[in-house]
Design an enzyme around this catalytic site. Structure first.
Site, PDB file in Angstrom:
ATOM      1  N   ASN A   6       1.176   9.658  -3.414  1.00 57.64           N
ATOM      2  CA  ASN A   6       0.227   9.796  -2.307  1.00 57.64           C
ATOM      3  C   ASN A   6       0.693  10.964  -1.429  1.00 57.64           C
ATOM      4  O   ASN A   6       1.799  10.949  -0.890  1.00 57.64           O
ATOM      5  CB  ASN A   6       0.190   8.501  -1.495  1.00 57.64           C
ATOM      6  CG  ASN A   6      -0.873   8.532  -0.416  1.00 57.64           C
ATOM      7  OD1 ASN A   6      -0.992   9.508   0.319  1.00 57.64           O
ATOM      8  ND2 ASN A   6      -1.638   7.461  -0.294  1.00 57.64           N
ATOM      9  N   HIS A   9       0.646  12.609   3.702  1.00 59.05           N
ATOM     10  CA  HIS A   9       1.482  13.074   4.800  1.00 59.05           C
ATOM     11  C   HIS A   9       1.813  14.559   4.725  1.00 59.05           C
ATOM     12  O   HIS A   9       2.312  15.127   5.697  1.00 59.05           O
ATOM     13  CB  HIS A   9       2.728  12.203   4.924  1.00 59.05           C
ATOM     14  CG  HIS A   9       2.391  10.812   5.358  1.00 59.05           C
ATOM     15  ND1 HIS A   9       1.738  10.540   6.537  1.00 59.05           N
ATOM     16  CD2 HIS A   9       2.562   9.622   4.748  1.00 59.05           C
ATOM     17  CE1 HIS A   9       1.534   9.237   6.649  1.00 59.05           C
ATOM     18  NE2 HIS A   9       2.026   8.657   5.577  1.00 59.05           N
ATOM     19  N   HIS A  42      -5.974   9.473   0.722  1.00 62.36           N
ATOM     20  CA  HIS A  42      -6.841   8.557   1.461  1.00 62.36           C
ATOM     21  C   HIS A  42      -7.761   9.391   2.336  1.00 62.36           C
ATOM     22  O   HIS A  42      -7.308  10.014   3.298  1.00 62.36           O
ATOM     23  CB  HIS A  42      -5.986   7.609   2.313  1.00 62.36           C
ATOM     24  CG  HIS A  42      -6.776   6.561   3.036  1.00 62.36           C
ATOM     25  ND1 HIS A  42      -6.187   5.536   3.737  1.00 62.36           N
ATOM     26  CD2 HIS A  42      -8.119   6.383   3.191  1.00 62.36           C
ATOM     27  CE1 HIS A  42      -7.122   4.769   4.275  1.00 62.36           C
ATOM     28  NE2 HIS A  42      -8.306   5.272   3.974  1.00 62.36           N
ATOM     29  N   ARG A  48      -8.120  11.968   9.710  1.00 63.26           N
ATOM     30  CA  ARG A  48      -6.892  12.258  10.455  1.00 63.26           C
ATOM     31  C   ARG A  48      -5.902  13.090   9.644  1.00 63.26           C
ATOM     32  O   ARG A  48      -5.020  13.719  10.212  1.00 63.26           O
ATOM     33  CB  ARG A  48      -6.223  10.979  10.942  1.00 63.26           C
ATOM     34  CG  ARG A  48      -5.651  10.111   9.848  1.00 63.26           C
ATOM     35  CD  ARG A  48      -4.887   8.917  10.407  1.00 63.26           C
ATOM     36  NE  ARG A  48      -5.722   8.022  11.184  1.00 63.26           N
ATOM     37  CZ  ARG A  48      -5.340   6.812  11.584  1.00 63.26           C
ATOM     38  NH1 ARG A  48      -4.118   6.383  11.276  1.00 63.26           N
ATOM     39  NH2 ARG A  48      -6.146   6.038  12.281  1.00 63.26           N
ATOM     40  N   GLU A  69      -8.444   6.935  -2.101  1.00 65.53           N
ATOM     41  CA  GLU A  69      -8.586   5.704  -1.326  1.00 65.53           C
ATOM     42  C   GLU A  69      -9.659   5.918  -0.273  1.00 65.53           C
ATOM     43  O   GLU A  69      -9.703   6.973   0.376  1.00 65.53           O
ATOM     44  CB  GLU A  69      -7.261   5.342  -0.659  1.00 65.53           C
ATOM     45  CG  GLU A  69      -6.133   5.074  -1.633  1.00 65.53           C
ATOM     46  CD  GLU A  69      -4.809   4.817  -0.944  1.00 65.53           C
ATOM     47  OE1 GLU A  69      -3.923   4.248  -1.595  1.00 65.53           O
ATOM     48  OE2 GLU A  69      -4.666   5.197   0.234  1.00 65.53           O
ATOM     49  N   THR A 100      -2.631   1.641   6.506  1.00 63.49           N
ATOM     50  CA  THR A 100      -3.306   0.436   6.026  1.00 63.49           C
ATOM     51  C   THR A 100      -2.415  -0.780   6.237  1.00 63.49           C
ATOM     52  O   THR A 100      -1.247  -0.788   5.850  1.00 63.49           O
ATOM     53  CB  THR A 100      -3.646   0.582   4.535  1.00 63.49           C
ATOM     54  OG1 THR A 100      -4.429   1.772   4.357  1.00 63.49           O
ATOM     55  CG2 THR A 100      -4.434  -0.614   4.047  1.00 63.49           C
ATOM     56  N   HIS A 191       2.510   0.256  -1.437  1.00 63.46           N
ATOM     57  CA  HIS A 191       2.565   0.136   0.019  1.00 63.46           C
ATOM     58  C   HIS A 191       3.983  -0.227   0.448  1.00 63.46           C
ATOM     59  O   HIS A 191       4.493  -1.288   0.131  1.00 63.46           O
ATOM     60  CB  HIS A 191       1.584  -0.897   0.586  1.00 63.46           C
ATOM     61  CG  HIS A 191       1.284  -0.644   2.052  1.00 63.46           C
ATOM     62  ND1 HIS A 191       0.696   0.523   2.497  1.00 63.46           N
ATOM     63  CD2 HIS A 191       1.509  -1.382   3.159  1.00 63.46           C
ATOM     64  CE1 HIS A 191       0.566   0.478   3.813  1.00 63.46           C
ATOM     65  NE2 HIS A 191       1.054  -0.661   4.241  1.00 63.46           N
TER      66      HIS A 191
END
Length: 242
Positions: A6, A9, A42, A48, A69, A100, A191
């Site tokens: 992912n 960031h 995501h 954001r 996502e 999340t 997660h």
């Protein structure tokens, strides 16, 4: 077991200054070169971090598997139908959350989620649903036609970090994965997974893929920092002609 990285960031750093670097597209390419078998982003309603532009370019450039996502909203369905990522993972989303916070409550929102799942599958987009390690929730996912689930490992990660009773949380994940596989549902998980707590999850044979982001990006910011500083010093000592 496959790894999907992912890269949200990377975009978080970019959006902190509203500039054009670091580019998530470049980060995705580096992850794939390092052996990642998928890229996850995501696309939030508030944008954001990841932007529509990122998803559009990633769809054209990711050589492995692009997983987006998103919330189960009409806006996001339209985006997915247009961009056509390889996979969409439906997740809960609140504007005031940092990240999340839990799995989708399929029992509560089943009718809407079933509609969204059908719309995505009709568009030839694979679908996964992010759920807590609860067999009833997973059974409902199967009932509404979701071919995949992603088990939320957040409580396992939290209990491991706090030094609490993490083995019961691990057993919940293990049991949920086993039950899903018996139903014929493909099992993913993620997660809060880190370099410290990954081992027990990696030993669960029923899980086919892990989604990991923050820990990898955090480590990259440290283990890659020395090289970045050395490169800047080298340019300062031996400037290029302009």
């Amino acid at each position: 077991m496959r790894l999907a990285v992912n890269i949200d960031h990377i975009a978080t750093i970019r959006e902190a200054r509203k500039t054009d670097e670091p580019d998530p597209v470049s980060a995705a390419a580096l992850c794939e070169l390092a052996g990642a078998q998928g890229i996850t982003v995501h696309l939030r309603g508030d944008r954001r971090h990841i932007q529509d532009r990122d998803v559009e370019i990633l769809r054209r450039t990711v050589a492995t598997h692009l997983n987006v996502e998103m919330a189960a909203t009409a806006e996001m369905v339209r985006v997915a139908q247009t961009v056509k990522p390889h996979q969409v993972t439906l997740v809960p989303e609140r504007r005031d959350e940092v990240t999340t916070e839990g799995g989708l409550d399929i029992a509560l929102h089943g009718a809407n989620i079933e509609k969204v799942v059908r719309q995505l599958l009709d568009a030839r987009i694979d679908v996964s649903i992010f759920v807590d390690p609860d067999v009833e929730q997973i059974r409902t996912c199967h009932k509404i036609g979701a071919p995949k689930i992603e088990i939320n490992t957040g409580k396992y990660a939290d209990s491991w970090k706090s030094g609490g009773a993490w083995k019961p949380e691990l057993e919940k994940v293990t049991s949920a994965a086993r039950a899903a596989r018996k139903m014929g549902v493909t099992v993913l998980a993620g997660h809060g997974l880190t370099y410290r707590n990954i081992d027990a999850i990696a030993m669960i044979g029923d899980i086919e893929e892990l989604n990991i982001g923050h820990s990898i990006i955090s480590r990259a910011s440290l283990v890659g920092l020395e090289a970045a500083v050395r490169e800047m010093i080298a340019l300062m000592r031996d400037p290029r002609r302009v």
